[in-house]
Design an enzyme around this catalytic site. Structure first.
Site, PDB file in Angstrom:
ATOM      1  N   THR A 224     -25.028  36.337  88.123  1.00  0.00           N
ATOM      2  CA  THR A 224     -25.388  36.175  86.718  1.00  0.00           C
ATOM      3  C   THR A 224     -26.861  36.513  86.489  1.00  0.00           C
ATOM      4  O   THR A 224     -27.565  35.844  85.731  1.00  0.00           O
ATOM      5  CB  THR A 224     -25.067  34.751  86.205  1.00  0.00           C
ATOM      6  OG1 THR A 224     -23.824  34.308  86.744  1.00  0.00           O
ATOM      7  CG2 THR A 224     -24.932  34.746  84.677  1.00  0.00           C
TER       8      THR A 224
ATOM      9  N   LYS B 105     -19.091  45.186  89.994  1.00  0.00           N
ATOM     10  CA  LYS B 105     -18.338  43.985  89.650  1.00  0.00           C
ATOM     11  C   LYS B 105     -17.400  44.301  88.488  1.00  0.00           C
ATOM     12  O   LYS B 105     -17.779  45.019  87.550  1.00  0.00           O
ATOM     13  CB  LYS B 105     -19.304  42.867  89.259  1.00  0.00           C
ATOM     14  CG  LYS B 105     -18.627  41.582  88.783  1.00  0.00           C
ATOM     15  CD  LYS B 105     -19.671  40.532  88.431  1.00  0.00           C
ATOM     16  CE  LYS B 105     -19.024  39.265  87.901  1.00  0.00           C
ATOM     17  NZ  LYS B 105     -20.034  38.211  87.628  1.00  0.00           N
TER      18      LYS B 105
ATOM     19  N   GLU C  83     -22.243  34.155  96.921  1.00  0.00           N
ATOM     20  CA  GLU C  83     -22.964  34.410  95.680  1.00  0.00           C
ATOM     21  C   GLU C  83     -23.197  33.071  94.989  1.00  0.00           C
ATOM     22  O   GLU C  83     -22.270  32.274  94.852  1.00  0.00           O
ATOM     23  CB  GLU C  83     -22.149  35.338  94.778  1.00  0.00           C
ATOM     24  CG  GLU C  83     -22.740  35.532  93.390  1.00  0.00           C
ATOM     25  CD  GLU C  83     -21.796  36.248  92.441  1.00  0.00           C
ATOM     26  OE1 GLU C  83     -22.044  36.199  91.218  1.00  0.00           O
ATOM     27  OE2 GLU C  83     -20.816  36.850  92.911  1.00  0.00           O
TER      28      GLU C  83
END
Length: 220
Positions: free
Chosen positions: A70, A130, A42
């Site tokens: 993000t 998440k 990621e």
């Protein structure tokens, strides 16, 4: 969730996160993960340098399952998917962003730490989310309440201040799909020193520690 990505995360218990990198070393850092046995990463979308690193890695390391982290909105998700993102990671839950990913058949991990957010994820058919920041949000005590209570089916990619030591108990928890962090880049100042062989060693050692822990439990 894409089964290949899910199986890799489940098998290793780790999701490497590249928080930042100079443009001249991002590709080599990604290749080091592959050499270390975990072709998943990621990249946090902090700025345009992050986007440029993403583009280079997507082009030059096609064997890597590459995620954009993000991601804050649907427009950003669309952009990163067009650039080759295999999965999208969000700090919170945004319906439009989730819908974009599902429409394009791209794995999405929205940030979910409350029952309301987890219920939203379930309503979209998601089986993994998440959980950030894991320690501040109660860690395995909170996850245990969710797993033993209303959400036994949900699994979590846990992140937030994880390192090569404190990630192991989280991986050992049955509700955890994987622990995400950047310790494989940070240990021994590997990325700072552009020591890509050390990154590969760090990655390999972490994967082996997870396997050793699981093997030890199996023998008990």
């Amino acid at each position: 969730m894409n089964k290949e990505i899910e199986n890799l995360l489940k098998l290793t218990g780790i999701c490497p996160i590249l928080a930042s990198a100079e443009p001249d070393c991002a590709v080599d850092a990604a290749k080091a993960l592959v050499a270390g046995g975990l072709p998943v990463m990621e990249i946090l979308m902090k700025n345009e340098t992050s986007v440029e690193n993403f583009k280079k890695i997507a082009k030059e390391v096609p064997e890597l399952y590459l995620g954009a982290g993000t991601v804050l909105n649907a427009e950003q998700a669309n952009r990163m998917i067009d650039l080759g993102a295999n999965f999208i990671v969000m700090p919170g839950f945004d319906e439009k962003t989730v819908e974009v990913c599902l429409k394009k058949n791209v794995t999405v991990l929205p940030g979910c730490v409350t029952p309301t957010e987890i219920m939203k994820a379930i309503s979209y058919g998601l089986t993994a989310v998440k959980f950030f920041p894991v320690f501040q949000m109660g860690g395995t005590a909170t996850l245990g309440q969710y797993m033993g209570g209303p959400f036994p089916q949900m699994r979590y990619v846990v992140t937030g201040a994880l390192n090569s030591e404190n990630f192991l108990p989280l991986v050992d928890f049955p509700a955890t799909l994987a622990a995400g962090g950047d310790w494989m880049f940070q240990d021994h100042d590997a990325l700072k020193n552009r020591d890509f062989e050390q990154i590969a060693r760090n990655m390999r050692e972490s994967v082996m520690r997870v396997q050793d822990m699981r093997n030890a439990k199996t023998r008990q």
